[in-house]
Design a protein around this motif. Structure first.
Motif, PDB file in Angstrom:
ATOM      1  N   THR A  90     -10.422   9.339 -13.534  1.00  0.00           N
ATOM      2  CA  THR A  90     -10.687   8.131 -12.553  1.00  0.00           C
ATOM      3  C   THR A  90      -9.843   8.802 -11.415  1.00  0.00           C
ATOM      4  N   ILE A  93     -10.730  11.468  -9.060  1.00  0.00           N
ATOM      5  CA  ILE A  93     -12.000  10.960  -8.408  1.00  0.00           C
ATOM      6  C   ILE A  93     -11.586  10.240  -6.535  1.00  0.00           C
ATOM      7  N   ASN A  94     -10.332   8.861  -7.085  1.00  0.00           N
ATOM      8  CA  ASN A  94      -9.747   8.612  -6.574  1.00  0.00           C
ATOM      9  C   ASN A  94      -8.951   9.809  -5.777  1.00  0.00           C
ATOM     10  N   VAL A  96      -9.959  12.236  -4.031  1.00  0.00           N
ATOM     11  CA  VAL A  96     -11.130  12.774  -2.836  1.00  0.00           C
ATOM     12  C   VAL A  96     -11.749  11.152  -2.198  1.00  0.00           C
ATOM     13  N   VAL A  97     -11.974   9.824  -3.271  1.00  0.00           N
ATOM     14  CA  VAL A  97     -11.680   8.526  -2.502  1.00  0.00           C
ATOM     15  C   VAL A  97     -11.789   8.197  -1.670  1.00  0.00           C
ATOM     16  N   ASN A  98     -10.519   8.365  -1.082  1.00  0.00           N
ATOM     17  CA  ASN A  98      -9.184   7.167  -1.100  1.00  0.00           C
ATOM     18  C   ASN A  98      -9.544   8.851   0.416  1.00  0.00           C
ATOM     19  N   ILE A 100     -11.498  10.487   1.808  1.00  0.00           N
ATOM     20  CA  ILE A 100     -12.488  10.242   3.252  1.00  0.00           C
ATOM     21  C   ILE A 100     -12.454   8.342   3.482  1.00  0.00           C
ATOM     22  N   LEU A 110     -19.876  17.410   0.789  1.00  0.00           N
ATOM     23  CA  LEU A 110     -18.752  16.879  -0.177  1.00  0.00           C
ATOM     24  C   LEU A 110     -18.969  18.194  -1.587  1.00  0.00           C
ATOM     25  N   VAL A 119     -15.327  15.401 -10.831  1.00  0.00           N
ATOM     26  CA  VAL A 119     -14.739  15.122  -9.504  1.00  0.00           C
ATOM     27  C   VAL A 119     -15.722  14.377  -8.548  1.00  0.00           C
ATOM     28  N   ILE A 120     -16.418  15.322  -8.293  1.00  0.00           N
ATOM     29  CA  ILE A 120     -17.442  15.072  -7.315  1.00  0.00           C
ATOM     30  C   ILE A 120     -19.624  14.004  -7.724  1.00  0.00           C
ATOM     31  N   VAL A 123     -17.053  10.943  -7.081  1.00  0.00           N
ATOM     32  CA  VAL A 123     -17.221  10.414  -5.906  1.00  0.00           C
ATOM     33  C   VAL A 123     -18.195   9.824  -5.798  1.00  0.00           C
ATOM     34  N   ARG A 126     -19.646   6.965  -6.984  1.00  0.00           N
ATOM     35  CA  ARG A 126     -18.373   5.580  -6.116  1.00  0.00           C
ATOM     36  C   ARG A 126     -19.374   5.028  -4.449  1.00  0.00           C
TER      37      ARG A 126
END
Length: 271
Positions: A90, A93-94, A96-98, A100, A110, A119-120, A123, A126
């Motif tokens: 997590t 993942i965060n 990369v999400v953050n 973006i 991506l 990881v992707i 993402v 999410r």
């Protein structure tokens, strides 16, 4: 009688100006249609590595006029000074999400390499609305609810070496003298299962790129990671690429060319 010639001259001038404007508009439209699309890439590295492994490929993409973000995951690469004790999937993942969300990126291309496939996948689940296309480069292709270790059947290994929350693979040099270099990988990222069930995530167009010795003879049994069969079952486009597991370090220009050629790939319908 002098009025008529003047009127005719005026009309001719108006028609000529209109013709010039029309041709100018046509020329502008033609140039616009021919202009290459400018893309935004978010590149994710594999286990024990860092954003540096995408530096050369990213540079080729930037030289072609695109925008590139090379994310380094927590406790790895130049962020290896951070503790790995409480880092899990997590967390990554965060990362990369953050990137973006805080950079306010949309229509993202991506990419993930090796462990980066875990990881992707998270993402995609999410924030599918932010993603245009996805590339798995010789990467793990996980099923929903599975961890990295689950996918490879090695969840229990009594001889596994873990120090300070980091998995130390047998091939890792723990005392490197040059930079950049690989480091121990946060063990929590390898044991946490990923979520991959959002219908919008499942519908994203994906290209799976296995790194193989000979693309002409490669099949679903080729490549280091067994993701080919799952990619095929999901209707993803499959584009074998010649190289070892770190092909992005060997032929970065060629990989950049493949990315740009494949970015409009579309999934096929699977019965």
């Amino acid at each position: 009688m002098k009025t008529l010639p003047r009127l005719l001259s005026f009309v001719a001038a108006v028609l000529l100006a209109g013709s010039i404007a029309v041709h100018a508009d046509d020329h502008a439209a033609s140039r616009s249609a021919a202009a290459p699309q400018k893309l935004t890439f978010v590149l994710v590295h594999g286990a024990t590595a860092g954003g540096y492994e995408w530096k050369k490929t990213g540079r080729h993409l930037e030289e072609a006029g695109h925008t590139v973000y090379r994310v380094t995951l927590t406790a790895l690469g130049e962020r290896s000074h951070l503790s790995a004790e409480n880092v899990n999937l997590t967390t990554h993942i965060n990362d990369v999400v953050n990137t973006i969300l805080f950079e306010d990126l949309h229509d993202v291309v991506l990419t993930g390499h090796s462990y980066g496939g875990m990881v992707i996948t998270g993402v995609m689940d999410r924030i599918p609305e932010r993603i245009r296309h996805v590339f798995y480069f010789d990467a793990v292709v996980p099923d929903d609810g599975k961890s990295m270790f689950d996918m490879f059947g090695n969840a229990e290994q009594p001889d596994r070496v873990v120090k300070n929350g980091r998995w130390i693979p047998p091939w890792l040099n723990e005392n490197p003298t040059t930079y950049p270099h690989n480091v121990g990988h946060p063990i929590g990222t390898l044991t946490e299962p990923v979520s991959y069930k959002d219908p919008a995530a499942l519908a994203l167009n994906v290209t799976y790129v296995p790194f193989v010795q000979d693309p002409a003879t490669a099949d679903e049994n080729s490549g280091m990671l067994p993701g080919w069969k799952r990619a095929k079952a999901r209707g993803w486009t499959i584009r074998p690429y010649r190289g070892s597991h770190v092909a992005m370090l060997e032929t970065p220009a060629g990989l950049a060319e493949l990315i740009l050629a494949a970015v409009d790939d579309r999934n096929t319908t699977v019965d």
